[in-house]
Design a protein around this motif. Structure first.
Motif, mmCIF file in Angstrom:
data_model
loop_
_atom_site.group_PDB
_atom_site.id
_atom_site.type_symbol
_atom_site.label_atom_id
_atom_site.label_comp_id
_atom_site.label_asym_id
_atom_site.label_seq_id
_atom_site.Cartn_x
_atom_site.Cartn_y
_atom_site.Cartn_z
ATOM 1 N N ALA A 73 0.662 13.788 3.942
ATOM 2 C CA ALA A 73 1.278 12.556 3.427
ATOM 3 C C ALA A 73 2.621 12.301 4.094
ATOM 4 C CB ALA A 73 1.443 12.660 1.911
ATOM 5 N N LEU A 74 3.377 13.361 4.348
ATOM 6 C CA LEU A 74 4.681 13.209 5.000
ATOM 7 C C LEU A 74 4.522 12.706 6.436
ATOM 8 C CD1 LEU A 74 6.494 16.494 3.831
ATOM 9 C CD2 LEU A 74 6.391 14.270 2.679
ATOM 10 N N VAL A 75 3.547 13.243 7.158
ATOM 11 C CA VAL A 75 3.349 12.857 8.553
ATOM 12 C C VAL A 75 2.770 11.449 8.653
ATOM 13 C CG1 VAL A 75 2.143 13.428 10.703
ATOM 14 C CG2 VAL A 75 3.156 15.244 9.311
ATOM 15 N N VAL A 76 1.843 11.111 7.784
ATOM 16 C CA VAL A 76 1.268 9.758 7.777
ATOM 17 C C VAL A 76 2.374 8.726 7.598
ATOM 18 C CG1 VAL A 76 -0.094 8.178 6.347
ATOM 19 C CG2 VAL A 76 -1.084 10.341 7.099
ATOM 20 N N TRP A 77 3.256 8.964 6.643
ATOM 21 C CA TRP A 77 4.345 8.022 6.396
ATOM 22 C C TRP A 77 5.278 7.940 7.603
ATOM 23 C CZ3 TRP A 77 9.690 8.250 6.053
ATOM 24 C CH2 TRP A 77 10.328 7.161 5.432
ATOM 25 N N HIS A 78 5.595 9.071 8.179
ATOM 26 C CA HIS A 78 6.511 9.113 9.327
ATOM 27 C C HIS A 78 5.950 8.339 10.516
ATOM 28 C CE1 HIS A 78 9.163 10.805 12.452
ATOM 29 N NE2 HIS A 78 8.058 11.012 13.143
ATOM 30 N N THR A 79 4.659 8.486 10.777
ATOM 31 C CA THR A 79 4.059 7.867 11.961
ATOM 32 C C THR A 79 3.616 6.428 11.725
ATOM 33 O OG1 THR A 79 1.855 8.682 11.363
ATOM 34 C CG2 THR A 79 3.224 10.094 12.783
ATOM 35 N N GLY A 80 3.408 6.049 10.461
ATOM 36 C CA GLY A 80 2.869 4.724 10.182
ATOM 37 C C GLY A 80 1.371 4.642 10.356
ATOM 38 N N TYR A 81 0.713 5.795 10.434
ATOM 39 C CA TYR A 81 -0.741 5.818 10.637
ATOM 40 C C TYR A 81 -1.451 5.265 9.411
ATOM 41 C CZ TYR A 81 -5.458 7.738 11.106
ATOM 42 O OH TYR A 81 -6.823 7.895 11.159
ATOM 43 N N ASP A 82 -2.379 4.352 9.631
ATOM 44 C CA ASP A 82 -3.106 3.699 8.539
ATOM 45 C C ASP A 82 -4.319 4.536 8.157
ATOM 46 O OD1 ASP A 82 -4.304 2.047 6.745
ATOM 47 O OD2 ASP A 82 -4.442 0.302 8.047
ATOM 48 N N ASN A 83 -4.161 5.342 7.105
ATOM 49 C CA ASN A 83 -5.273 6.197 6.667
ATOM 50 C C ASN A 83 -5.846 5.738 5.344
ATOM 51 O OD1 ASN A 83 -3.178 6.942 4.958
ATOM 52 N ND2 ASN A 83 -3.800 9.097 4.883
ATOM 53 N N ARG A 84 -5.651 4.466 5.015
ATOM 54 C CA ARG A 84 -6.182 3.961 3.745
ATOM 55 C C ARG A 84 -7.702 4.000 3.720
ATOM 56 N NH1 ARG A 84 -3.557 -1.827 3.635
ATOM 57 N NH2 ARG A 84 -4.276 -1.655 5.784
ATOM 58 N N ALA A 85 -8.241 4.111 2.507
ATOM 59 C CA ALA A 85 -9.697 4.170 2.362
ATOM 60 C C ALA A 85 -10.343 2.895 2.901
ATOM 61 C CB ALA A 85 -10.065 4.372 0.890
ATOM 62 N N VAL A 86 -9.688 1.751 2.681
ATOM 63 C CA VAL A 86 -10.159 0.475 3.213
ATOM 64 C C VAL A 86 -9.065 -0.040 4.135
ATOM 65 C CG1 VAL A 86 -11.018 -1.822 2.688
ATOM 66 C CG2 VAL A 86 -11.420 0.047 1.077
ATOM 67 N N PRO A 87 -9.086 0.347 5.422
ATOM 68 C CA PRO A 87 -7.983 -0.008 6.312
ATOM 69 C C PRO A 87 -7.890 -1.502 6.553
ATOM 70 C CG PRO A 87 -9.801 0.938 7.553
ATOM 71 C CD PRO A 87 -10.137 1.111 6.099
ATOM 72 N N ALA A 92 6.372 10.381 -3.671
ATOM 73 C CA ALA A 92 7.104 9.135 -3.459
ATOM 74 C C ALA A 92 6.469 8.292 -2.361
ATOM 75 C CB ALA A 92 8.558 9.439 -3.113
ATOM 76 N N VAL A 93 6.115 8.918 -1.231
ATOM 77 C CA VAL A 93 5.605 8.121 -0.121
ATOM 78 C C VAL A 93 4.172 7.660 -0.381
ATOM 79 C CG1 VAL A 93 7.148 9.218 1.526
ATOM 80 C CG2 VAL A 93 4.838 10.134 1.252
ATOM 81 N N ARG A 94 3.411 8.412 -1.151
ATOM 82 C CA ARG A 94 2.073 7.926 -1.499
ATOM 83 C C ARG A 94 2.169 6.662 -2.339
ATOM 84 N NH1 ARG A 94 0.814 13.581 -2.809
ATOM 85 N NH2 ARG A 94 -0.382 14.505 -1.107
ATOM 86 N N ALA A 95 3.112 6.637 -3.266
ATOM 87 C CA ALA A 95 3.274 5.460 -4.123
ATOM 88 C C ALA A 95 3.890 4.299 -3.355
ATOM 89 C CB ALA A 95 4.136 5.813 -5.328
ATOM 90 N N ALA A 96 4.818 4.592 -2.453
ATOM 91 C CA ALA A 96 5.485 3.536 -1.698
ATOM 92 C C ALA A 96 4.559 2.916 -0.655
ATOM 93 C CB ALA A 96 6.734 4.085 -1.013
ATOM 94 N N GLY A 97 3.648 3.713 -0.119
ATOM 95 C CA GLY A 97 2.794 3.240 0.953
ATOM 96 C C GLY A 97 3.491 3.365 2.298
ATOM 97 N N ILE A 98 2.727 3.195 3.340
ATOM 98 C CA ILE A 98 3.268 3.251 4.693
ATOM 99 C C ILE A 98 4.150 2.030 4.908
ATOM 100 C CG2 ILE A 98 2.644 3.297 7.144
ATOM 101 C CD1 ILE A 98 -0.089 4.413 6.196
ATOM 102 N N PRO A 99 5.326 2.192 5.510
ATOM 103 C CA PRO A 99 6.174 1.029 5.780
ATOM 104 C C PRO A 99 5.396 -0.082 6.483
ATOM 105 C CG PRO A 99 7.374 3.041 6.262
ATOM 106 C CD PRO A 99 5.965 3.455 5.945
ATOM 107 N N ASP A 100 5.603 -1.316 6.023
ATOM 108 C CA ASP A 100 4.940 -2.515 6.552
ATOM 109 C C ASP A 100 3.499 -2.657 6.093
ATOM 110 O OD1 ASP A 100 7.281 -3.095 8.102
ATOM 111 O OD2 ASP A 100 6.556 -1.681 9.602
ATOM 112 N N LEU A 101 3.032 -1.745 5.231
ATOM 113 C CA LEU A 101 1.682 -1.858 4.688
ATOM 114 C C LEU A 101 1.735 -1.871 3.168
ATOM 115 C CD1 LEU A 101 -0.581 0.534 6.809
ATOM 116 C CD2 LEU A 101 -0.640 -1.950 6.741
ATOM 117 N N GLU A 102 0.850 -2.620 2.567
ATOM 118 C CA GLU A 102 0.750 -2.636 1.114
ATOM 119 C C GLU A 102 0.207 -1.299 0.633
ATOM 120 O OE1 GLU A 102 -2.334 -5.142 -0.638
ATOM 121 O OE2 GLU A 102 -0.775 -6.042 -1.894
#
Length: 370
Positions: free
Chosen positions: A29-43, A176-186
């Motif tokens: 979760a920390l790395v996903v948020w840092h990189t902005g990688y879109d790993n959502r179930a429905v991208p 915190a980052v799971r709830a906030a989501g990736i920056p620039d993504l809902e």
């Protein structure tokens, strides 16, 4: 140094999986948020997102960044084992020394249960530690989160009650980052909440415009579920003198709404309002009830969609609450473990729950016919 088997068992009891797998999930979760990688179930749509043209695609994330996830997970496990602690409870800044500092040379030494069919040798662990570039990336991930957390703490200085800022753990930051989501993504939970609001609006419009007439079973179902939606959160019990409802109580109430919904829909007269399982249309996450039934769809989208989005957070908070020092003020505990993005999610889910409750009340208590 903790007994290896005992430490592994404590982590598995707490998380339902071995310490290594929990560390991979948390650090992931920390790395996903840092990189902005879109790993959502429905991208979302493919291609660069606003503000993050450097976000990796799936192939790059797997080939480059998953090794960073593993390095951070190994550091978290080593630090937790040495401290005889759960992996989520390790203070994030302590990992700097492990991934790229004085403790790095010991990262590959010693056994660790990974849950994999093969056992990693010290040579295998050393390969995972990697080169200077991988360690530099791991340090950058940690620094990014420390900086973001510090900025959040500064925002709280004038808005909170003077409680001492708590240490930053990797579990709290991941929450915190799971709830906030990736920056620039809902955030993914916002999709479920938006879906629920659409279903509620559709139900309300159908009732107002006379497009749908509820049957006796609909009104009975609404009457039985309504008290659960409006009940004051009261679990877990708060210490004497603390006022509620506390954030932990509000979070833990949400999975209870879903369990009540599922229990009711096991009754034969309400089976038509139950979840459809995984057979719904793609992108229609949280759908429930028969396709032509507005009530089943609306209730399912709230109980089995929006409320369920808090299930993992609620489970974590319940475990953390159980381990709370008896003399720790509730406000201090909440500042440590219920960050602002989690509170935002709770508030959003509560809002759609209250909107649904208002409609259920009217259904269960129709105005007398003149």
């Amino acid at each position: 140094m903790a007994d290896v088997q005992g430490w592994e068992r404590r982590n598995e009891t707490a998380y339902g999986t071995v310490a290594w797998r929990r560390a991979v999930t948390t650090c992931g979760a920390l790395v996903v948020w840092h990189t902005g990688y879109d790993n959502r179930a429905v991208p979302g749509p493919p291609g660069p997102r606003p503000g993050r043209p450097d976000a990796p695609d799936g192939a790059e994330f797997t080939s480059r960044w998953m090794r960073v996830v593993a390095l951070l997970a190994l550091a978290a496990c080593r630090a937790a084992r040495e401290a005889d602690a759960l992996v989520d409870d390790i203070e994030l800044p302590t990992l700097f020394d492990w991934v790229d500092g004085a403790r790095t040379e010991g990262l590959h030494r010693g056994p660790l249960e990974t849950g994999e069919r093969r056992v990693r040798t010290e040579e295998g662990w050393l390969d995972l530690v990697g080169d200077e570039d991988r360690r530099r990336l791991a340090r950058r991930v940690l620094a990014d989160h420390v900086e973001a957390h510090a900025a959040g703490e500064r925002d709280l200085e004038d808005a909170r009650d003077g409680t001492v800022p708590p240490p930053l753990t990797i579990g709290d930051r991941a929450r915190a980052v799971r709830a906030a989501g990736i920056p620039d993504l809902e955030p993914e939970w916002a999709v479920a909440v938006g879906h629920a609001r659409t279903r509620i609006d559709r139900l309300g419009a159908a009732l107002r415009e006379g497009l749908w007439t509820p049957a006796r079973e609909h009104r009975a179902f609404a009457g039985m579920l309504h008290p659960t939606l409006v009940a004051e959160p009261d679990f877990p019990a708060l210490p004497s003198g603390a006022t509620g409802p506390a954030w932990v109580q509000r979070a833990l109430r949400m999975p209870h709404i879903d369990s009540t919904f599922l229990t009711l829909t096991e009754l034969p007269q309400f089976a038509a309002f139950g979840p459809k399982g995984d057979a719904g249309e793609a992108g229609d996450a949280g759908d429930a009830g028969e396709a032509g039934d507005p009530l089943g769809n609306a209730v399912g989208s709230v109980a089995h969609g929006a409320a369920t989005s808090l299930a993992g957070t609620a489970a974590d908070l319940e475990k953390l609450w159980t381990a709370r020092p008896v003399d720790q003020p509730v406000t201090q505990w909440e500042r440590a473990h219920v960050p602002a993005p989690v509170r935002t999610q709770i508030l959003a889910v509560e809002r759609v729950t209250h909107e649904l409750a208002a409609i259920l009340f009217d259904l269960a208590n129709p105005a007398p016919q003149r």
